[in-house]
Motif scaffolding. Structure first.
Motif, PDB file in Angstrom:
ATOM      1  N   SER A  64       0.829  -1.211   0.000  1.00  0.00           N
ATOM      2  CA  SER A  64       0.000   0.000   0.000  1.00  0.00           C
ATOM      3  C   SER A  64       0.862   1.259   0.000  1.00  0.00           C
ATOM      4  N   GLU A  65       1.932   1.246   0.780  1.00  0.00           N
ATOM      5  CA  GLU A  65       2.833   2.400   0.806  1.00  0.00           C
ATOM      6  C   GLU A  65       3.465   2.627  -0.557  1.00  0.00           C
ATOM      7  N   ILE A  66       3.890   1.557  -1.202  1.00  0.00           N
ATOM      8  CA  ILE A  66       4.541   1.701  -2.504  1.00  0.00           C
ATOM      9  C   ILE A  66       3.544   2.131  -3.573  1.00  0.00           C
ATOM     10  N   ARG A  67       2.320   1.656  -3.513  1.00  0.00           N
ATOM     11  CA  ARG A  67       1.299   2.130  -4.463  1.00  0.00           C
ATOM     12  C   ARG A  67       1.081   3.634  -4.311  1.00  0.00           C
ATOM     13  N   ARG A  68       0.961   4.084  -3.069  1.00  0.00           N
ATOM     14  CA  ARG A  68       0.775   5.516  -2.808  1.00  0.00           C
ATOM     15  C   ARG A  68       1.977   6.306  -3.291  1.00  0.00           C
ATOM     16  N   LEU A  69       3.169   5.811  -3.022  1.00  0.00           N
ATOM     17  CA  LEU A  69       4.387   6.484  -3.455  1.00  0.00           C
ATOM     18  C   LEU A  69       4.492   6.506  -4.977  1.00  0.00           C
ATOM     19  N   ARG A  70       4.115   5.414  -5.624  1.00  0.00           N
ATOM     20  CA  ARG A  70       4.152   5.362  -7.096  1.00  0.00           C
ATOM     21  C   ARG A  70       3.247   6.444  -7.692  1.00  0.00           C
ATOM     22  N   ARG A  71       2.040   6.621  -7.143  1.00  0.00           N
ATOM     23  CA  ARG A  71       1.139   7.672  -7.638  1.00  0.00           C
ATOM     24  C   ARG A  71       1.777   9.052  -7.493  1.00  0.00           C
ATOM     25  N   TYR A  72       2.362   9.310  -6.345  1.00  0.00           N
ATOM     26  CA  TYR A  72       3.022  10.595  -6.097  1.00  0.00           C
ATOM     27  C   TYR A  72       4.163  10.815  -7.094  1.00  0.00           C
ATOM     28  N   LEU A  73       4.997   9.810  -7.276  1.00  0.00           N
ATOM     29  CA  LEU A  73       6.144   9.940  -8.171  1.00  0.00           C
ATOM     30  C   LEU A  73       5.721  10.086  -9.623  1.00  0.00           C
ATOM     31  N   THR A  74       4.668   9.390 -10.014  1.00  0.00           N
ATOM     32  CA  THR A  74       4.163   9.501 -11.386  1.00  0.00           C
ATOM     33  C   THR A  74       3.665  10.925 -11.648  1.00  0.00           C
ATOM     34  N   LYS A  75       2.919  11.491 -10.696  1.00  0.00           N
ATOM     35  CA  LYS A  75       2.435  12.873 -10.842  1.00  0.00           C
ATOM     36  C   LYS A  75       3.587  13.858 -10.880  1.00  0.00           C
ATOM     37  N   SER A  76       4.673  13.541 -10.209  1.00  0.00           N
ATOM     38  CA  SER A  76       5.844  14.417 -10.155  1.00  0.00           C
ATOM     39  C   SER A  76       6.798  14.186 -11.322  1.00  0.00           C
ATOM     40  N   ASN A  77       6.459  13.246 -12.199  1.00  0.00           N
ATOM     41  CA  ASN A  77       7.316  12.879 -13.335  1.00  0.00           C
ATOM     42  C   ASN A  77       8.700  12.416 -12.896  1.00  0.00           C
ATOM     43  N   ALA A  78       8.773  11.801 -11.743  1.00  0.00           N
ATOM     44  CA  ALA A  78      10.045  11.293 -11.233  1.00  0.00           C
ATOM     45  C   ALA A  78      10.416  10.005 -11.963  1.00  0.00           C
ATOM     46  N   ARG A  79      11.696   9.844 -12.231  1.00  0.00           N
ATOM     47  CA  ARG A  79      12.171   8.627 -12.878  1.00  0.00           C
ATOM     48  C   ARG A  79      13.021   7.783 -11.959  1.00  0.00           C
ATOM     49  N   THR A  80      13.603   8.423 -10.944  1.00  0.00           N
ATOM     50  CA  THR A  80      14.411   7.693  -9.972  1.00  0.00           C
ATOM     51  C   THR A  80      14.076   8.183  -8.569  1.00  0.00           C
ATOM     52  N   VAL A  81      14.288   7.312  -7.606  1.00  0.00           N
ATOM     53  CA  VAL A  81      14.003   7.667  -6.220  1.00  0.00           C
ATOM     54  C   VAL A  81      14.939   6.882  -5.308  1.00  0.00           C
ATOM     55  N   THR A  82      15.309   7.505  -4.200  1.00  0.00           N
ATOM     56  CA  THR A  82      16.011   6.797  -3.140  1.00  0.00           C
ATOM     57  C   THR A  82      14.999   6.592  -2.029  1.00  0.00           C
ATOM     58  N   LEU A  83      14.770   5.355  -1.689  1.00  0.00           N
ATOM     59  CA  LEU A  83      13.788   5.010  -0.661  1.00  0.00           C
ATOM     60  C   LEU A  83      14.534   4.556   0.582  1.00  0.00           C
ATOM     61  N   VAL A  84      14.323   5.264   1.678  1.00  0.00           N
ATOM     62  CA  VAL A  84      14.973   4.911   2.937  1.00  0.00           C
ATOM     63  C   VAL A  84      13.970   4.159   3.794  1.00  0.00           C
ATOM     64  N   THR A  85      14.382   3.010   4.244  1.00  0.00           N
ATOM     65  CA  THR A  85      13.558   2.195   5.121  1.00  0.00           C
ATOM     66  C   THR A  85      14.484   1.562   6.164  1.00  0.00           C
ATOM     67  N   SER A  86      13.906   0.862   7.090  1.00  0.00           N
ATOM     68  CA  SER A  86      14.763   0.204   8.079  1.00  0.00           C
ATOM     69  C   SER A  86      15.561  -0.898   7.384  1.00  0.00           C
ATOM     70  N   ALA A  87      16.750  -1.135   7.884  1.00  0.00           N
ATOM     71  CA  ALA A  87      17.624  -2.138   7.266  1.00  0.00           C
ATOM     72  C   ALA A  87      16.956  -3.506   7.224  1.00  0.00           C
ATOM     73  N   SER A  88      16.242  -3.859   8.269  1.00  0.00           N
ATOM     74  CA  SER A  88      15.609  -5.173   8.303  1.00  0.00           C
ATOM     75  C   SER A  88      14.481  -5.294   7.281  1.00  0.00           C
ATOM     76  N   HIS A  89      13.984  -4.171   6.808  1.00  0.00           N
ATOM     77  CA  HIS A  89      12.860  -4.164   5.873  1.00  0.00           C
ATOM     78  C   HIS A  89      13.288  -3.949   4.424  1.00  0.00           C
ATOM     79  N   SER A  90      14.555  -3.658   4.189  1.00  0.00           N
ATOM     80  CA  SER A  90      14.993  -3.258   2.854  1.00  0.00           C
ATOM     81  C   SER A  90      14.844  -4.351   1.802  1.00  0.00           C
ATOM     82  N   ARG A  91      15.099  -5.586   2.147  1.00  0.00           N
ATOM     83  CA  ARG A  91      14.966  -6.685   1.173  1.00  0.00           C
ATOM     84  C   ARG A  91      13.531  -6.808   0.680  1.00  0.00           C
ATOM     85  N   ARG A  92      12.588  -6.816   1.628  1.00  0.00           N
ATOM     86  CA  ARG A  92      11.182  -6.941   1.241  1.00  0.00           C
ATOM     87  C   ARG A  92      10.722  -5.714   0.461  1.00  0.00           C
TER      88      ARG A  92
END
Length: 103
Positions: free
Chosen positions: A32-60
């Motif tokens: 759900s978070e990534i879907r919301r973020l994808r909508r935001y980035l698409t509206k912003s015409n972003a092509r790349t992003v750095t996503l910071v998350t907890s280290a234990s969560h980065s793989r997933r």
């Protein structure tokens, strides 16, 4: 966590004005978070992003990102999990690590 992640990025040389915190209210899982973020980035015409998350969560986060928002290039950065430093010594730590690796 937003404040912590902002400080993490600033501490690694990212200018404060280059950091965008995207609010994701009422989301309860990574997809759900990534879907919301994808909508935001698409509206912003972003092509790349750095996503910071907890280290234990980065793989997933990386796996879910590829499935949901693969058309936007992402760099996943895992911020150190202070509470998981000694993960094996608490039930919560063991549960978190097992869940993240099996999810």
């Amino acid at each position: 966590f937003g404040r912590i992640f902002r400080q993490f990025l600033i501490g690694r040389g990212v200018p404060n004005q280059a950091i965008r915190m995207v609010p994701c209210p009422n989301v309860h899982d990574t997809a759900s978070e990534i879907r919301r973020l994808r909508r935001y980035l698409t509206k912003s015409n972003a092509r790349t992003v750095t996503l910071v998350t907890s280290a234990s969560h980065s793989r997933r986060a990386q796996l879910v990102w590829k499935r949901i928002a693969g058309s936007i290039s992402v760099r996943i950065v895992g911020a150190r999990d202070a509470e998981l430093r000694w993960w094996w010594s608490s039930r919560r730590g063991r549960t978190t690590v097992i869940y993240e690796y099996l999810a």
